[in-house]
Design a protein around this motif. Sequence first.
Motif, PDB file in Angstrom:
ATOM      1  N   ILE A 112       0.839  -1.197   0.000  1.00 46.85           N
ATOM      2  CA  ILE A 112       0.000   0.000   0.000  1.00 46.85           C
ATOM      3  C   ILE A 112       0.875   1.249   0.000  1.00 46.85           C
ATOM      4  CG2 ILE A 112      -1.643   1.345   1.372  1.00 46.85           C
ATOM      5  CD1 ILE A 112      -2.908  -1.355   2.194  1.00 46.85           C
ATOM      6  N   GLN A 113       1.951   1.254   0.790  1.00 44.82           N
ATOM      7  CA  GLN A 113       2.834   2.419   0.835  1.00 44.82           C
ATOM      8  C   GLN A 113       3.520   2.637  -0.518  1.00 44.82           C
ATOM      9  OE1 GLN A 113       3.070   4.601   3.425  1.00 44.82           O
ATOM     10  NE2 GLN A 113       4.192   5.840   1.949  1.00 44.82           N
ATOM     11  N   GLN A 114       3.923   1.554  -1.169  1.00 48.28           N
ATOM     12  CA  GLN A 114       4.529   1.692  -2.495  1.00 48.28           C
ATOM     13  C   GLN A 114       3.531   2.306  -3.487  1.00 48.28           C
ATOM     14  OE1 GLN A 114       5.918  -2.153  -3.660  1.00 48.28           O
ATOM     15  NE2 GLN A 114       7.544  -2.216  -2.130  1.00 48.28           N
ATOM     16  N   SER A 115       2.277   1.875  -3.404  1.00 45.79           N
ATOM     17  CA  SER A 115       1.249   2.415  -4.298  1.00 45.79           C
ATOM     18  C   SER A 115       0.997   3.893  -4.013  1.00 45.79           C
ATOM     19  CB  SER A 115      -0.050   1.622  -4.152  1.00 45.79           C
ATOM     20  OG  SER A 115       0.162   0.295  -4.569  1.00 45.79           O
ATOM     21  N   VAL A 116       0.947   4.249  -2.734  1.00 51.67           N
ATOM     22  CA  VAL A 116       0.766   5.648  -2.366  1.00 51.67           C
ATOM     23  C   VAL A 116       1.946   6.473  -2.871  1.00 51.67           C
ATOM     24  CG1 VAL A 116       0.708   7.251  -0.401  1.00 51.67           C
ATOM     25  CG2 VAL A 116      -0.739   5.211  -0.406  1.00 51.67           C
ATOM     26  N   ASN A 117       3.150   5.963  -2.735  1.00 53.97           N
ATOM     27  CA  ASN A 117       4.337   6.675  -3.230  1.00 53.97           C
ATOM     28  C   ASN A 117       4.275   6.855  -4.744  1.00 53.97           C
ATOM     29  OD1 ASN A 117       5.398   6.880  -0.680  1.00 53.97           O
ATOM     30  ND2 ASN A 117       6.794   5.159  -0.913  1.00 53.97           N
ATOM     31  N   ARG A 118       3.801   5.842  -5.447  1.00 52.77           N
ATOM     32  CA  ARG A 118       3.705   5.946  -6.906  1.00 52.77           C
ATOM     33  C   ARG A 118       2.678   7.007  -7.316  1.00 52.77           C
ATOM     34  NH1 ARG A 118       4.900   2.389 -11.434  1.00 52.77           N
ATOM     35  NH2 ARG A 118       3.643   3.094 -13.184  1.00 52.77           N
TER      36      ARG A 118
END
Length: 157
Positions: A112-118
């Motif tokens: 989820i954090q990777q998606s938010v960062n993207r």
Amino acid sequence: MNNPGMSRIPQVPSLLRRVGFSFLLGFCLFLLGALLQGVLSQHGISGVSAYIDDLVMGALAGLVVFFYEQRRSKDVTQKLAVIAAMNHHVRNALQTISYVPYTEQAKQISLIQQSVNRIQWALREVLPGEQPGDGEKIPPTAAVSNGKAASSADGTR
């Protein structure tokens, strides 16, 4: 939601400004035509040759409209490219989030954090008008720090 890039609404010129510009352009073309007619009259050109004046003015008006439409088409094409790029990045990030329930719990926060960062990267780098240089140049897919992911995964926040 105070991010100026997210709340930016394109400024459309007012109707009065557009009408005023149109009349000003038409008046300038009228003055140019009258000036050309005066020059032709001074040189003793009349009759069929005077119709060349009308032809030149028509061609000039056509060129003005053509260049205006070209510029407008280029602007629309650029806006559509930005929308397509944002669509691509956000859909990729959301697809990762949709698969989170099917992954082990330790990886869920990290995904989820990777998606938010993207998504944040796309908002910062793809949308025009943002401050350049305060972010990465490639989408962060593994930009989650190990400490933050590990502390979130074991339940401590």
